[in-house]
Design an enzyme around this catalytic site. Structure first.
Site, mmCIF file in Angstrom:
data_model
loop_
_atom_site.group_PDB
_atom_site.id
_atom_site.type_symbol
_atom_site.label_atom_id
_atom_site.label_comp_id
_atom_site.label_asym_id
_atom_site.label_seq_id
_atom_site.Cartn_x
_atom_site.Cartn_y
_atom_site.Cartn_z
ATOM 1 N N ARG A 18 0.805 -1.225 0.000
ATOM 2 C CA ARG A 18 0.000 0.000 0.000
ATOM 3 C C ARG A 18 0.836 1.271 0.000
ATOM 4 O O ARG A 18 0.341 2.355 0.269
ATOM 5 C CB ARG A 18 -0.931 0.018 1.212
ATOM 6 C CG ARG A 18 -1.881 -1.150 1.278
ATOM 7 C CD ARG A 18 -3.192 -0.871 0.594
ATOM 8 N NE ARG A 18 -3.994 -2.052 0.405
ATOM 9 C CZ ARG A 18 -4.863 -2.544 1.266
ATOM 10 N NH1 ARG A 18 -5.031 -1.971 2.430
ATOM 11 N NH2 ARG A 18 -5.554 -3.622 0.977
ATOM 12 N N CYS A 19 2.091 1.153 -0.341
ATOM 13 C CA CYS A 19 3.014 2.288 -0.363
ATOM 14 C C CYS A 19 2.918 3.017 -1.699
ATOM 15 O O CYS A 19 2.628 2.407 -2.730
ATOM 16 C CB CYS A 19 4.441 1.780 -0.148
ATOM 17 S SG CYS A 19 5.719 3.068 -0.166
ATOM 18 N N GLY A 20 3.183 4.300 -1.690
ATOM 19 C CA GLY A 20 3.228 5.073 -2.923
ATOM 20 C C GLY A 20 4.314 4.594 -3.878
ATOM 21 O O GLY A 20 4.235 4.827 -5.078
#
Length: 187
Positions: free
Chosen positions: A62-64
């Site tokens: 869920r990281c950019g």
């Protein structure tokens, strides 16, 4: 791979010598003494990849920077047959961006980004509870520790820590690709 007994021995040795676990880990000669748990059981031992460069990347779905999983796949496809080992180490240490567990992480990475490289169990990568490999790497190169998801460590063909590359370093950046190329040629 460092077992629980090895870690206890390192702690005891550090305490006996008036040092710390980090000092004992810093004296560990190479990365081949480490490994990670695999989702669903079993171990991934770095010693199984002796003579090959290993790229270790702490990931989070869920990281950019999660789009780097697709770029890591391109890197993997390009260099796997030449000997590169790529290990994704999911971590929830930065911003709580890895809510998944076990095999679900690799499945999500495959479904969203086509990732086929190796994923290990979710692991702590920073601070005093960090996995021994990450504490060893921090002792080896204190200025190159993970500050966010998608930090990359390159282990050389001889098991030495070549360097750390911050989250913003694209997996196909000339800096990283050239370092991998040098290790593949040297091995």
């Amino acid at each position: 791979m460092l077992s629980r007994r090895d870690v206890v021995s390192l702690v005891a040795a550090g305490a006996f010598a008036g040092g710390t676990v980090e000092n004992a880990l810093a004296q560990t000669v190479d990365a081949y003494g480490f490994g990670f748990d695999r989702p669903g059981g079993g171990k991934l031992a770095f010693s199984d990849y002796r003579g090959r460069p290993i790229l270790v990347v702490n990931t989070a779905t869920r990281c950019g920077y999660a789009g780097q999983m697709a770029t890591l796949e391109q890197l993997w496809q390009r260099y796997e047959s030449r000997g590169l080992m790529l290990v994704a180490v999911p971590s929830n240490d930065f911003g709580g961006q890895e809510p998944l567990e076990g095999a679900a992480i690799a499945e999500a990475a495959h479904d969203s980004y086509g990732a086929t490289y190796t994923f290990v169990e979710k692991t702590v990568v920073k601070g005093p509870q960090a996995h021994p490999f990450y504490r060893w790497a921090a002792a080896q190169k204190p200025a190159e520790t993970p500050r966010w998801n998608f930090h990359k460590y390159l282990i050389g063909h001889g098991g030495e820590l070549i360097g750390g590359y911050p989250a913003g370093t694209d997996p196909l950046s000339p800096q990283l690709v050239q370092a991998i190329g040098r290790e593949l040629q040297a091995g």
